[in-house]
Design a protein around this motif. Structure first.
Motif, PDB file in Angstrom:
ATOM      1  N   ASP A 161      12.856   1.448  -3.647  1.00 24.18           N
ATOM      2  CA  ASP A 161      12.771   0.424  -2.608  1.00 24.18           C
ATOM      3  C   ASP A 161      11.405   0.377  -1.928  1.00 24.18           C
ATOM      4  N   ARG A 162      10.624   1.459  -2.079  1.00 24.12           N
ATOM      5  CA  ARG A 162       9.308   1.519  -1.423  1.00 24.12           C
ATOM      6  C   ARG A 162       8.174   1.080  -2.339  1.00 24.12           C
ATOM      7  N   CYS A 163       8.473   0.765  -3.574  1.00 23.19           N
ATOM      8  CA  CYS A 163       7.434   0.369  -4.526  1.00 23.19           C
ATOM      9  C   CYS A 163       6.889  -1.023  -4.195  1.00 23.19           C
TER      10      CYS A 163
ATOM     11  N   TYR B 283       0.817  -1.228   0.000  1.00 19.97           N
ATOM     12  CA  TYR B 283       0.000   0.000   0.000  1.00 19.97           C
ATOM     13  C   TYR B 283       0.845   1.271   0.000  1.00 19.97           C
ATOM     14  N   SER B 284       2.099   1.148  -0.371  1.00 20.81           N
ATOM     15  CA  SER B 284       2.975   2.328  -0.441  1.00 20.81           C
ATOM     16  C   SER B 284       2.567   3.212  -1.608  1.00 20.81           C
ATOM     17  N   ARG B 285       2.716   4.513  -1.423  1.00 19.40           N
ATOM     18  CA  ARG B 285       2.437   5.479  -2.483  1.00 19.40           C
ATOM     19  C   ARG B 285       3.713   6.267  -2.771  1.00 19.40           C
ATOM     20  N   CYS B 286       4.302   5.973  -3.880  1.00 21.11           N
ATOM     21  CA  CYS B 286       5.542   6.649  -4.259  1.00 21.11           C
ATOM     22  C   CYS B 286       5.228   7.894  -5.083  1.00 21.11           C
ATOM     23  N   ASP B 287       6.111   8.908  -4.964  1.00 26.44           N
ATOM     24  CA  ASP B 287       5.888  10.174  -5.656  1.00 26.44           C
ATOM     25  C   ASP B 287       6.468  10.199  -7.062  1.00 26.44           C
ATOM     26  N   HIS B 288       7.339   9.241  -7.387  1.00 21.49           N
ATOM     27  CA  HIS B 288       8.016   9.288  -8.685  1.00 21.49           C
ATOM     28  C   HIS B 288       7.110   8.781  -9.808  1.00 21.49           C
ATOM     29  N   ASP B 289       7.580   8.900 -11.026  1.00 22.68           N
ATOM     30  CA  ASP B 289       6.847   8.453 -12.199  1.00 22.68           C
ATOM     31  C   ASP B 289       6.640   6.935 -12.145  1.00 22.68           C
TER      32      ASP B 289
END
Length: 348
Positions: free
Chosen positions: A91-93, A79-85
């Motif tokens: 590592d958080r994806c 359920y991680s929300r990454c800010d990148h494209d």
């Protein structure tokens, strides 16, 4: 398409705001609830079954990957929300391979397909709107071709022309009740156009079809086009409520314009379902009784859920008397410590 009514310049239309699956129309100082948001408050068993079927379909399509995922421990990033494209990874994806990630992917299948269907419906509506102005079918993608074909069958069956569309894709507004929505159109059906049109006029006027055709009777109906991927007609009560909201709004506004017209008087509402296997037109009850006992109740519940619902179960709603007293003392102390503003000297 043609319309001749008294008009006036209304408040500026600022756009549409969408938050948490809710839509609001921003017109002047008003934030009006969307008609579809109001009717969306009704629980829909068909949508729940659709979501379940989409998940089951995905399970069988991806069975080997699901078996492998069932043996992998959760990655911890599901359920991680990454800010990148989205094309990048960090590592958080989410790994999209473990049991938890694949389970979430399966649970979201209906959302993906619902978004696809909504996009198809929007594009099919655009083709229908263009026809209502020009009488021509504009170029369109292959995926919506079945719905466009169904629309062509509908206008042919009822003998419609662009002049039949008194209004097409216009915004209806009810500031008093606090809602707005976009209607697909108000269409005039002529009993002497086709047999299907004569029967439709007969159902609305209760005058035999042959007599209605001989007299050249007409009815003006608020029309809502619905695209359906499955076979066979399926209609739902909330669709009648949606049409009812459109029909009983007192104001009509055209696209890209702040000019307001009184809503046209109409004889009822019609749901037109466009499907790959054909088209079905179904009259809907859109009376004053349906408006007051159905639509306004749904609208009121929607307003309550938005404005008061969160506080109804909040831990901050019922406050201890000691806490209230402490807050008052703090507010009084802050007010006393605030610098006073000297009044401006009077002009000479």
């Amino acid at each position: 398409m043609s319309i001749q009514t008294a008009e006036r310049i209304g408040p500026v239309f600022h756009g549409v705001e969408e938050t948490d699956d809710r839509r609001f129309y921003l017109i002047g100082d008003h934030r009006l609830i969307s008609t579809t948001t109001a009717t969306g408050v009704i629980a829909k068993d068909a949508l729940m079954q659709y979501a379940a079927h989409q998940a089951v379909k995905a399970v069988f399509a991806e069975l080997p990957a699901i078996v492998i995922a069932s043996r992998l421990k959760p990655c911890g990033n599901t359920y991680s929300r990454c800010d990148h494209d989205r094309t990048e990874r960090c590592d958080r994806c989410p790994c999209v391979e473990c049991k938890a990630c694949v389970g979430r992917w399966l649970a979201d299948r209906h959302k993906v397909n619902t978004a696809r269907r909504a996009d198809e419906g929007t594009r099919a509506h655009d083709v229908a709107e263009w026809w209502s102005y020009t009488g021509e079918i504009k170029p369109h993608d292959k995926d919506i071709a079945p719905y466009v074909k169904a629309f062509e069958a509908f206008v042919a069956e009822y003998g419609l022309t662009p002049e039949s569309f008194l209004v097409s894709e216009a915004l209806v507004v009810n500031r008093g009740a606090g809602y707005a929505g976009t209607t697909d159109g108000v269409v005039r059906f002529n009993a002497d156009a086709t047999q299907a049109a004569a029967k439709l006029v007969s159902r609305v006027t209760l005058i035999p079809a042959k007599k209605a055709a001989k007299l050249g009777l007409t009815v003006d109906l608020v029309v809502d086009f619905k695209s359906r991927e499955g076979e066979g007609p399926e209609f739902y009560p909330e669709q009648a409520l949606q049409l009812t909201g459109y029909r009983h709004a007192p104001i009509l506004r055209f696209k890209n314009s702040d000019i307001e017209h009184p809503m046209l008087p109409t004889d009822g509402g019609l749901i037109v379902q466009l499907r790959p296997d054909g088209v079905s037109a179904r009259l809907a009850v859109t009376t004053e009784r349906t408006y007051r006992r159905g639509f306004l109740y749904a609208l009121g519940l929607t307003k309550w859920l938005i404005e008061e619902g969160p506080a109804a179960v909040s831990s901050h709603t019922f406050v201890l008397p000691e806490t209230i007293a402490a807050r008052k003392r703090k507010a009084a102390k802050e007010a006393a410590a605030a610098p006073t503003t000297e009044p401006a000297p009077a002009a000479a």
